[in-house]
Design a protein around this motif. Structure first.
Motif, PDB file in Angstrom:
ATOM      1  N   ASP A 279      37.461  56.697  48.105  1.00  0.00           N
ATOM      2  CA  ASP A 279      38.182  55.601  47.457  1.00  0.00           C
ATOM      3  C   ASP A 279      37.361  54.322  47.466  1.00  0.00           C
ATOM      4  OD1 ASP A 279      39.898  57.647  47.762  1.00  0.00           O
ATOM      5  OD2 ASP A 279      41.416  56.546  48.904  1.00  0.00           O
TER       6      ASP A 279
ATOM      7  N   ARG B 270      36.861  50.112  45.342  1.00  0.00           N
ATOM      8  CA  ARG B 270      37.363  49.125  44.394  1.00  0.00           C
ATOM      9  C   ARG B 270      36.540  49.181  43.111  1.00  0.00           C
ATOM     10  NH1 ARG B 270      37.966  43.619  47.550  1.00  0.00           N
ATOM     11  NH2 ARG B 270      36.335  43.064  46.056  1.00  0.00           N
TER      12      ARG B 270
ATOM     13  N   SER C 216      34.815  46.891  41.671  1.00  0.00           N
ATOM     14  CA  SER C 216      33.495  46.262  41.754  1.00  0.00           C
ATOM     15  C   SER C 216      32.468  47.196  42.403  1.00  0.00           C
ATOM     16  CB  SER C 216      33.582  44.957  42.543  1.00  0.00           C
ATOM     17  OG  SER C 216      34.217  45.176  43.785  1.00  0.00           O
ATOM     18  N   LYS C 217      32.918  47.936  43.394  1.00  0.00           N
ATOM     19  CA  LYS C 217      32.015  48.879  44.051  1.00  0.00           C
ATOM     20  C   LYS C 217      31.612  49.992  43.089  1.00  0.00           C
ATOM     21  CE  LYS C 217      29.929  51.098  47.412  1.00  0.00           C
ATOM     22  NZ  LYS C 217      28.614  50.618  47.897  1.00  0.00           N
TER      23      LYS C 217
ATOM     24  N   ARG D  32      45.430  53.918  40.671  1.00  0.00           N
ATOM     25  CA  ARG D  32      44.954  52.570  40.963  1.00  0.00           C
ATOM     26  C   ARG D  32      46.009  51.840  41.789  1.00  0.00           C
ATOM     27  NH1 ARG D  32      42.774  50.559  35.078  1.00  0.00           N
ATOM     28  NH2 ARG D  32      44.568  51.739  34.335  1.00  0.00           N
TER      29      ARG D  32
ATOM     30  N   ASP E 130      45.185  46.466  46.226  1.00  0.00           N
ATOM     31  CA  ASP E 130      44.569  46.300  47.546  1.00  0.00           C
ATOM     32  C   ASP E 130      45.400  45.301  48.339  1.00  0.00           C
ATOM     33  OD1 ASP E 130      43.056  45.702  49.738  1.00  0.00           O
ATOM     34  OD2 ASP E 130      41.168  45.583  48.657  1.00  0.00           O
TER      35      ASP E 130
ATOM     36  N   ASP F  83      43.556  42.076  49.171  1.00  0.00           N
ATOM     37  CA  ASP F  83      43.135  41.166  48.100  1.00  0.00           C
ATOM     38  C   ASP F  83      43.865  41.576  46.827  1.00  0.00           C
ATOM     39  OD1 ASP F  83      41.939  39.779  46.050  1.00  0.00           O
ATOM     40  OD2 ASP F  83      39.925  39.940  46.871  1.00  0.00           O
TER      41      ASP F  83
ATOM     42  N   SER G 216      42.320  42.847  43.620  1.00  0.00           N
ATOM     43  CA  SER G 216      41.613  44.127  43.615  1.00  0.00           C
ATOM     44  C   SER G 216      42.512  45.328  43.401  1.00  0.00           C
ATOM     45  CB  SER G 216      40.861  44.315  44.934  1.00  0.00           C
ATOM     46  OG  SER G 216      39.567  43.850  44.845  1.00  0.00           O
ATOM     47  N   ARG G 217      41.865  46.398  42.995  1.00  0.00           N
ATOM     48  CA  ARG G 217      42.582  47.661  42.871  1.00  0.00           C
ATOM     49  C   ARG G 217      41.740  48.741  43.540  1.00  0.00           C
ATOM     50  NH1 ARG G 217      46.214  48.879  38.034  1.00  0.00           N
ATOM     51  NH2 ARG G 217      45.034  48.082  36.270  1.00  0.00           N
ATOM     52  N   ILE G 218      42.413  49.558  44.319  1.00  0.00           N
ATOM     53  CA  ILE G 218      41.733  50.664  44.986  1.00  0.00           C
ATOM     54  C   ILE G 218      41.878  51.918  44.123  1.00  0.00           C
ATOM     55  CG2 ILE G 218      41.589  52.071  47.051  1.00  0.00           C
ATOM     56  CD1 ILE G 218      40.931  49.217  47.592  1.00  0.00           C
TER      57      ILE G 218
ATOM     58  N   PRO H 132      35.001  51.870  52.403  1.00  0.00           N
ATOM     59  CA  PRO H 132      35.902  52.357  51.372  1.00  0.00           C
ATOM     60  C   PRO H 132      36.427  53.745  51.662  1.00  0.00           C
ATOM     61  CG  PRO H 132      33.607  52.271  50.601  1.00  0.00           C
ATOM     62  CD  PRO H 132      33.612  51.790  52.007  1.00  0.00           C
TER      63      PRO H 132
END
Lengths: 164, 164
Positions: free
Chosen positions: B48, B50, B52-53, B80, B83, B86, B89-91, B161
């Motif tokens: 898992d 985000r 950006s990663k 999705r 987070d 934050d 964000s979405r995990i 993550p």
DNA sequence: TATTGTTATACTCTATAACTATA
DNA sequence: TATAGTTATAGAGTATAACAATA
């Protein structure tokens, strides 16, 4: 014969190499996208040729080739002369302006690679070239090759395929 | 340090490897183009993460990532979740259906590569993987990086993550 | 009838910029 | 103000299909 984990990893690396290609694409001269650069490079390396031959070297459909060629021709980088032997054909040839463009291309890509690969040895670069060339050969002209059934050929097999 | 001729040849091979990638793209499952396949593969490999990663791993702009992710999410292959740490964000996480799709992907690419690379040794495949990985490293995160190769050592501390 | 090449159309991938919602 | 992510728009690359000219 490699294992499944290796094949998966290779597939991943093939996908990831796109980032490198995009990086190279960013330093191309104005009006000369990757498709045009490929046309000029192949003409410079293999000399004059017909559309069909160029399409084969580019490994893309002739329609795509036609488009790229029209682009470079419109900028005066190549000439399209009718083939005396076959009036359907056109012979492609670099113009002096095309040679200049090719030179500029070479300068830019060489500069970028020299910078990025500054810590690579001559031998390492050679190995990568050799393996990528072989990879390409192994895939051959598979643009229209249907999924080949398990190869019944057994010539020069040193190992039996793991399983099936 | 390699020579100009080698750099030109490498540039050529990088361009030519596109044919291999296109060939691989042709055997992808329905509704699952290369971009979606890359998302699933990276989520399967790194767990898992985000947006950006994922964008960083894909080496494409976040906007592109967002698009690919929307595609796979619409098909139920990933989830999705917001987070908690934050709220911007979405995990991202693979769903069971996503795992199945990933399995199908693996099956297809492995099958294709096993066919095409049937005469490659395990060691040769390993070398190609190693060199391509290094090539990617040498180019680094150069999506907008001017000539500046030296990469500071990354400390992968901060947030892990989701390691399963 | 088959082949060479062109053009029209559609789809995928990508980047830039504008926008939102949080931090 | 800065960051995470989304969406709109534009550009490049490609394949398929329909077409023209020639073999």
């Amino acid at each position: 014969m490699a294992g499944q984990a290796q094949y998966e990893e290779l597939a991943r690396q093939l996908s990831a190499v796109g980032a490198v290609k995009r990086d190279m694409g960013r330093i191309l001269p104005p009006e000369c996208p990757a498709g045009s650069a490929a046309v000029l490079t192949l003409l410079g390396r293999h000399g004059d040729m017909r559309m069909s031959k160029l399409a084969e070297l580019l490994a893309v459909d002739m329609s795509v080739t036609s488009r790229h060629v029209a682009h470079v021709a419109a900028r005066g980088w190549i000439e399209r002369s009718p083939d005396p032997a076959d009036k359907r054909s056109r012979i492609l040839r670099l113009t002096p302006a095309g040679l200049e463009q090719l030179d500029e291309l070479s300068r830019r890509t060489t500069h970028l690679l020299a910078d990025r690969l500054s810590d690579w040895t001559d031998d390492e670069v050679g190995q990568l070239i050799r393996l990528m060339t072989r990879l390409r050969d192994s895939f051959g002209d598979c643009r229209s090759a249907p999924p080949r059934p398990p190869a019944p050929v057994l010539e020069e097999t040193t190992r039996t395929p793991a399983s099936t």
